[in-house]
Design a protein around this motif. Sequence first.
Motif: not given
Length: 61
Positions: A2-8, A27-43
Motif C-alpha cells: 500500500t501507499s502507507k507500506d511504501i512510505s514506511f 521519475n520522482p513524480k511516479t514515486v510520489s503517485w505510489w505514495i499518495t495512492g494515485k497509482n499502484a506500486v508495481p509488484v
Amino acid sequence: MTSKDISFALARLGWTQASFAEYAGYNPKTVSWWITGKNAVPVLVAKHLDLLLAIRDRLPG
C-alpha cells in the motif's frame, strides 16, 4: 504494498522519495503517485523493497 507500506519502507531505509526514485531509476513524480495512492506500486518494486528491508534487518547494529 500500500501507499502507507511504501512510505514506511522508505523511512526505514532512510530514503526520501527523490533518493529512492534516483536509486531505482524512476521519475520522482511516479514515486510520489505510489505514495499518495494515485497509482499502484508495481509488484517488482514492492518485492525489491521487501528484500532491501530484510537485508537491512539482518545487518548488525
